[in-house]
Design an enzyme around this catalytic site. Sequence first.
Site, PDB file in Angstrom:
ATOM      1  N   SER A  40       0.814  -1.221  -0.007  1.00  0.00           N
ATOM      2  CA  SER A  40       0.127  -0.061  -0.220  1.00  0.00           C
ATOM      3  C   SER A  40       0.963   1.135   0.029  1.00  0.00           C
ATOM      4  O   SER A  40       1.800   1.592   1.041  1.00  0.00           O
ATOM      5  CB  SER A  40      -0.894   0.091   1.345  1.00  0.00           C
ATOM      6  OG  SER A  40      -1.609  -1.157   1.425  1.00  0.00           O
ATOM      7  N   MET A  59       3.256   2.274   5.291  1.00  0.00           N
ATOM      8  CA  MET A  59       3.009   1.498   4.233  1.00  0.00           C
ATOM      9  C   MET A  59       2.792   0.292   4.903  1.00  0.00           C
ATOM     10  O   MET A  59       3.204  -0.297   5.886  1.00  0.00           O
ATOM     11  CB  MET A  59       4.470   1.418   3.545  1.00  0.00           C
ATOM     12  CG  MET A  59       4.369   0.573   2.566  1.00  0.00           C
ATOM     13  SD  MET A  59       6.032   0.661   1.547  1.00  0.00           S
ATOM     14  CE  MET A  59       6.195   2.034   0.940  1.00  0.00           C
ATOM     15  N   CYS A  60       1.988  -0.737   4.104  1.00  0.00           N
ATOM     16  CA  CYS A  60       1.601  -2.032   4.711  1.00  0.00           C
ATOM     17  C   CYS A  60       1.805  -3.067   3.448  1.00  0.00           C
ATOM     18  O   CYS A  60       1.782  -2.545   2.229  1.00  0.00           O
ATOM     19  CB  CYS A  60       0.290  -2.140   5.510  1.00  0.00           C
ATOM     20  SG  CYS A  60      -1.182  -2.054   4.307  1.00  0.00           S
ATOM     21  N   THR A  61       1.641  -4.384   3.879  1.00  0.00           N
ATOM     22  CA  THR A  61       1.706  -5.212   2.824  1.00  0.00           C
ATOM     23  C   THR A  61       0.370  -6.034   2.648  1.00  0.00           C
ATOM     24  O   THR A  61      -0.215  -6.280   3.711  1.00  0.00           O
ATOM     25  CB  THR A  61       2.835  -6.659   3.102  1.00  0.00           C
ATOM     26  OG1 THR A  61       4.089  -5.880   3.493  1.00  0.00           O
ATOM     27  CG2 THR A  61       2.953  -7.450   2.273  1.00  0.00           C
ATOM     28  N   THR A  77      -1.005  -6.629   6.442  1.00  0.00           N
ATOM     29  CA  THR A  77      -0.354  -6.633   7.526  1.00  0.00           C
ATOM     30  C   THR A  77       0.300  -5.342   7.676  1.00  0.00           C
ATOM     31  O   THR A  77       0.806  -4.654   6.611  1.00  0.00           O
ATOM     32  CB  THR A  77       0.789  -7.592   7.514  1.00  0.00           C
ATOM     33  OG1 THR A  77       0.109  -8.908   7.293  1.00  0.00           O
ATOM     34  CG2 THR A  77       1.802  -7.777   8.835  1.00  0.00           C
TER      35      THR A  77
END
Length: 185
Positions: A40, A59-61, A77
């Site tokens: 993201s 930021m995330c995954t 996550t």
Amino acid sequence: MQATLLSVLGLALLGTLHAQDSIPVQADFQQDKLTGRWYSIGLASNSNWFKEKRHLMKMCTTIISTTADGNLEVTSTYPKGDQCVTRNSLYTKTEQPGRFSYTSPRWGSKHNIHVVETNYEEYALVATQISKSTSSSTMVLLYSRTKELSPERLEMFTRFSREQGLTDDEILILPPTDKCMADAA
């Protein structure tokens, strides 16, 4: 009084339906190509939770996979304090390829999700209309296969978010982080 209230509710519903219809969907959407790992990169929203939490976001995954019945399992996550939090969502396909629905079990909100634009290998732009019994909001997400995207893609995200009625203080390029990136399956 009751007729006026019904008229207002009818106009609000019509406005919501019109807003959903005005959000484009990727032409010739190929769901299998959307699966896999995404980061993201950008998040825009006019919701109250975004305004309250914006300064904490990173930021995330997100891992997207297809279920046996053709829906999307979306697992994100992200760092929250010094923990990694994982959230699973099931996006139910609709009759229009590239468009999905989701109901939050936690909040009861209904999400109308549009994969607006993607080239599958670099980026995906996703817009969501969220409605609750008392309010509605818009959210735009920019996903990337890598932790960085070109300035042109970031500008496309910002421009599209503005077209959805979001203001500059409701648009965020998420700060990069290494936290929780390895934890995502």
